[in-house]
Motif scaffolding. Structure first.
Motif, PDB file in Angstrom:
ATOM      1  N   ALA A  54       0.845  -1.202   0.000  1.00  0.00           N
ATOM      2  CA  ALA A  54       0.000   0.000   0.000  1.00  0.00           C
ATOM      3  C   ALA A  54       0.874   1.243   0.000  1.00  0.00           C
ATOM      4  CB  ALA A  54      -0.921   0.003   1.218  1.00  0.00           C
ATOM      5  N   PRO A  55       0.373   2.329  -0.593  1.00  0.00           N
ATOM      6  CA  PRO A  55       1.112   3.600  -0.548  1.00  0.00           C
ATOM      7  C   PRO A  55       0.923   4.288   0.800  1.00  0.00           C
ATOM      8  CG  PRO A  55      -0.929   3.900  -1.755  1.00  0.00           C
ATOM      9  CD  PRO A  55      -0.859   2.444  -1.396  1.00  0.00           C
ATOM     10  N   PHE A  56       1.908   5.070   1.194  1.00  0.00           N
ATOM     11  CA  PHE A  56       1.806   5.907   2.397  1.00  0.00           C
ATOM     12  C   PHE A  56       1.805   7.360   1.942  1.00  0.00           C
ATOM     13  CE2 PHE A  56       3.973   8.479   5.662  1.00  0.00           C
ATOM     14  CZ  PHE A  56       3.089   8.299   6.718  1.00  0.00           C
ATOM     15  N   MET A  57       0.696   8.042   2.174  1.00  0.00           N
ATOM     16  CA  MET A  57       0.526   9.405   1.691  1.00  0.00           C
ATOM     17  C   MET A  57       0.741  10.411   2.825  1.00  0.00           C
ATOM     18  SD  MET A  57      -0.183   8.489  -1.344  1.00  0.00           S
ATOM     19  CE  MET A  57      -0.425  10.147  -1.994  1.00  0.00           C
ATOM     20  N   GLU A  58       1.322  11.533   2.477  1.00  0.00           N
ATOM     21  CA  GLU A  58       1.583  12.589   3.454  1.00  0.00           C
ATOM     22  C   GLU A  58       1.540  13.931   2.724  1.00  0.00           C
ATOM     23  OE1 GLU A  58       4.289  11.939   7.226  1.00  0.00           O
ATOM     24  OE2 GLU A  58       5.503  12.711   5.565  1.00  0.00           O
ATOM     25  N   ASN A  59       0.624  14.798   3.152  1.00  0.00           N
ATOM     26  CA  ASN A  59       0.482  16.128   2.541  1.00  0.00           C
ATOM     27  C   ASN A  59       0.281  16.056   1.025  1.00  0.00           C
ATOM     28  OD1 ASN A  59       0.930  17.366   5.095  1.00  0.00           O
ATOM     29  ND2 ASN A  59       3.148  17.147   4.803  1.00  0.00           N
ATOM     30  N   GLY A  60      -0.576  15.119   0.601  1.00  0.00           N
ATOM     31  CA  GLY A  60      -0.890  15.000  -0.814  1.00  0.00           C
ATOM     32  C   GLY A  60       0.235  14.479  -1.674  1.00  0.00           C
ATOM     33  N   ARG A  61       1.164  13.766  -1.065  1.00  0.00           N
ATOM     34  CA  ARG A  61       2.358  13.302  -1.767  1.00  0.00           C
ATOM     35  C   ARG A  61       2.635  11.858  -1.381  1.00  0.00           C
ATOM     36  NH1 ARG A  61       6.810  16.006  -3.826  1.00  0.00           N
ATOM     37  NH2 ARG A  61       8.817  14.940  -3.661  1.00  0.00           N
ATOM     38  N   LEU A  62       3.155  11.073  -2.316  1.00  0.00           N
ATOM     39  CA  LEU A  62       3.605   9.731  -1.962  1.00  0.00           C
ATOM     40  C   LEU A  62       4.888   9.866  -1.157  1.00  0.00           C
ATOM     41  CD1 LEU A  62       3.283   6.648  -2.180  1.00  0.00           C
ATOM     42  CD2 LEU A  62       4.686   6.745  -4.252  1.00  0.00           C
TER      43      LEU A  62
END
Length: 551
Positions: free
Chosen positions: A142-150
C-alpha cells in the motif's frame, strides 16, 4: 492490521527489481560516486530472490546497457549468444510460409539472446556491489501518503492466516519512507493502480492494451537449430481477428526459448493463452523441432502493448514510473528491456539532479518526463505508435497497415477508425461453442503438450498456503455476477484465461467458485481480462509466486 509499524527512511526507494529499476540504481550510484555524494538507496522486490519473477523471450537490444554499463561483458553479464540468423514465419494448420526477408524495423542484427531472470539476478548483484541495499521477499502492499504526496510504502504483513488472523509468527509490515519512490513493478502494477485513486487525472493517453504471454524453456536434441537462431511466428492457432503470435529463440543448439502471446481484453475474454501455446507446439514444424526434447521451465506474464499513445504520466508528487509500469514495450520490434533500461537511466539522472540541488519538488521531478521524451527510447516508441492499432481490423488489414508503416513511419489507416468490439454474447453462441470444442478436443500428452497443472509445476511457483486469498472478489459479485450473469454471457472465462487454474467452478452440491490462490503466477491476466472489473489482484505474502531461473 492496527499494530504499530517500524519505520525506515531512505533518500530514494525503488519498488521492483526489474531491468528498469536495477539499471537506474546502478547508474545513480555511479553518478553519485563521481561527485562524492552520499545517498541512502534501497530496492525492494516481492520475489523470493532477485530475478524470480522476471520472464521474457528475450532478445536484448544492448544500446541502453552499453550506455550506462559499457563493461558489462567484462563483468560477466549472462549473455546466452548473439543473434546469428532470423526469419518471420506465417503458419497455417499444417504448413509454413517464410517471409522473403526481414524488414529493417523488425531486424535483430547485433542483438543478444538472454534469460531475463538470469540477467536480473546478475544486475541485482552489480547493484549490491555498488553499495545498494536490496530487500527481496518484500512487497509494496500500500502507498503511504503525506500532505498530498507519496511519502513511502507499507510492506506486506507476514504470518496472517487465511481468515485474516495473526499467527504465532506474525510480523507487521514496515513503513518505508523516502524523498522519492521509483515504481518499476512491471505490467499492471498493484501499487501504481492504487496511486491512481490518490492522483486522478484526465487521461489524455489512449487506454492501455495488454497481451498474455506463455513461455517454455526446452532442451532439444542437437542438430535441429543453431545457436542464435531467432524465429518470429504468426497465424496458427489464432483466428484472424485475434492479435498474437509466437517465437523460437535458440540460446544454444540444445537450449531454446519458445513462447506464444495472445491479446487479452475485457471486451473479448473468451480465450485461453495456455491452450494457444500448447496448440502452437502441435504444428508439425514445431513438433518436429521439439521431438525427443523435454520442457524444463515454464511461466506466464502479461505484456503492455499500447505503445507511446498509452503511456501513463511518468511522474507524480513524490514518485517516478519506469519500465513496463510505464508501458515501455515496442510491439513492432517485440521487445522492451532496452526501453526499460533507458527509462531507468533517465530516471537516475533526474534523481541525481534532485539530490544535487536538494530539491524533490514536483517541478524538479517533472523534468524526468521531458528527459525521456527527448531520448532515443521515446523516439523509437513514437515511430512505432500505430503498429498495434493496425491489427484492430484483423490480421490481413494489419499486415497491410504494418507494411505501409514501414514505408511511411507513423501512418495507420486503422488509427481512429478501429472497429468497436463487444463480445458479450450468450453462452451458447457460435464463438463460445467453437472455443469449447477446441478446448475439449485438446488432450495433453505430457511429452509435447501439457496441462496447466503440469506447466505450473515447472514454474517453481509456491505460496504459503495458510494466508488470505490475494485475489479479491466481493461475495455479492460472486453470487450475482460470477454464478449468474457471467455464466450466461461468457461461460465463466476466468477458468480458461487464467494460465494456472486459479479459478475453478464446481456444481456439487451447488454452483460455486473455488479459488486456488497458491497456483498464482502473478501474471495479472485475470485482472486485465475480467469482463466485469470485479477481480482485484493484491500482493500475497512476499516470497510467493514463481521461481524462474531460465526464463
Amino acid at each position: 492490521m492496527a499494530e504499530e509499524r517500524e519505520a525506515l527512511e531512505f533518500d530514494i526507494l525503488f519498488v521492483g527489481a526489474g531491468p528498469a529499476n536495477l539499471a537506474s540504481v546502478i547508474h545513480l550510484q555511479r553518478l553519485l560516486k563521481r561527485q562524492s555524494l552520499e545517498c541512502s538507496i534501497a530496492v525492494i522486490d516481492k520475489g523470493r530472490y532477485a530475478g524470480a519473477h522476471l520472464l521474457s523471450g528475450a532478445v536484448l537490444d544492448t544500446r541502453a546497457l552499453e550506455e550506462f554499463f559499457p563493461d558489462y561483458r567484462e563483468k560477466g553479464c549472462p549473455i546466452e549468444t548473439e543473434v546469428t540468423s532470423e526469419s518471420i514465419w506465417f503458419l497455417t494448420g499444417k504448413k509454413k510460409f517464410s517471409f522473403p526477408f526481414v524488414p529493417a524495423a523488425f531486424s535483430n542484427e547485433g542483438n543478444q539472446l538472454v534469460s531475463l531472470s538470469r540477467l536480473g539476478t546478475w544486475m541485482a548483484e552489480q547493484a549490491e556491489n555498488e553499495g545498494v541495499q536490496l530487500f527481496d521477499n518484500t512487497a509494496a502492499s500500500a502507498p503511504f501518503m503525506e500532505n498530498g504526496r507519496l511519502a513511502g510504502i507499507i510492506t506486506d504483513d507476514k504470518g496472517i492466516d487465511r481468515e485474516g488472523n495473526p499467527k504465532a509468527n506474525f510480523e507487521p509490515g514496515l513503513l518505508l519512507k523516502a524523498k522519492v519512490i521509483v515504481i518499476g513493478e512491471g505490467s499492471d502494477g498493484s501499487l501504481l493502480r492504487q496511486l491512481a485513486h490518490h492522483f486522478p487525472t484526465e487521461q489524455s493517453a489512449a487506454p492501455q492494451r495488454y497481451s498474455s504471454g506463455v513461455k517454455e524453456t526446452w532442451r532439444i536434441p542437437e542438430g535441429r537449430l543453431k545457436a542464435g537462431e531467432v524465429h518470429h511466428i504468426f497465424g496458427y492457432p489464432l483466428s484472424t481477428d485475434t492479435y498474437g503470435g509466437g517465437w523460437i529463440y535458440a540460446f544454444s543448439p540444445t537450449l531454446i526459448s519458445i513462447g506464444f502471446v495472445t491479446s487479452i481484453s475485457p471486451s473479448s475474454p473468451v480465450c485461453d493463452p495456455h491452450l494457444n501455446m500448447q496448440r502452437f507446439k502441435q504444428h508439425p514444424l514445431l513438433a518436429e523441432i521439439l521431438e525427443g526434447g523435454s520442457m524444463i521451465e515454464s511461466g506466464a506474464r502479461t505484456i503492455t502493448s499500447g505503445g507511446a499513445d498509452a503511456m501513463p504520466q511518468l511522474c507524480g508528487p513524490g514518485f517516478l514510473v519506469t519500465g513496463e509500469s510505464a508501458g515501455l514495450v515496442n510491439m513492432q520490434r517485440q521487445k522492451g528491456v532496452h526501453l526499460a533500461m533507458k527509462s531507468g537511466t533517465v530516471a537516475a539522472e533526474t534523481l541525481f539532479d534532485a539530490l544535487l540541488h536538494d530539491d524533490f519538488s514536483d517541478a524538479r521531478l517533472k523534468s524526468y518526463e521531458e528527459r525521456f521524451r527527448n531520448s532515443w527510447a521515446y523516439e523509437e516508441l513514437h515511430a512505432a505508435r500505430n503498429y498495434r492499432k493496425a491489427f484492430d481490423q484483423g490480421l490481413y488489414a494489419g499486415l497491410l497497415n504494418a507494411g505501409l508503416q514501414l514505408k511511411f513511419p507513423g501512418l495507420s489507416l486503422a488509427a481512429g477508425v478501429a472497429k468497436k468490439r463487444d463480445d458479450k454474447t450468450k453462452g451458447g453462441s457460435k464463438k463460445v461453442q467453437r472455443f469449447m470444442l477446441e478446448k475439449e478436443g485438446f488432450k495433453p500428452d505430457g511429452i509435447l503438450t501439457f496441462s496447466k497443472d503440469q506447466t505450473l509445476y515447472r514454474s517453481g511457483t509456491m505460496h504459503e498456503e495458510d494466508q488470505p486469498c490475494h485475489l479479491v472478489i466481493k461475495p455479492e459479485d460472486i453470487a450475482e455476477i460470477c454464478l449468474k450473469t457471467c455464466t450466461v454471457e461468457f461461460g465463466n472465462p476466468c477458468q480458461h484465461f487464467c494460465p494456472a487454474s486459479v479459478y475453478e467452478f464446481t456444481t456439487e452440491p451447488q454452483p460455486a467458485l473455488k479459488l486456488n490462490p497458491s497456483n498464482c503466477l502473478h501474471c495479472k491476466t485475470c485482472e486485465i481480462a475480467d469482463p466485469y472489473g470485479i477481480i482485484t489482484w493484491t500482493t500475497p505474502e512476499a516470497g510467493g509466486g514463481p521461481g524462474y531461473k531460465l526464463s
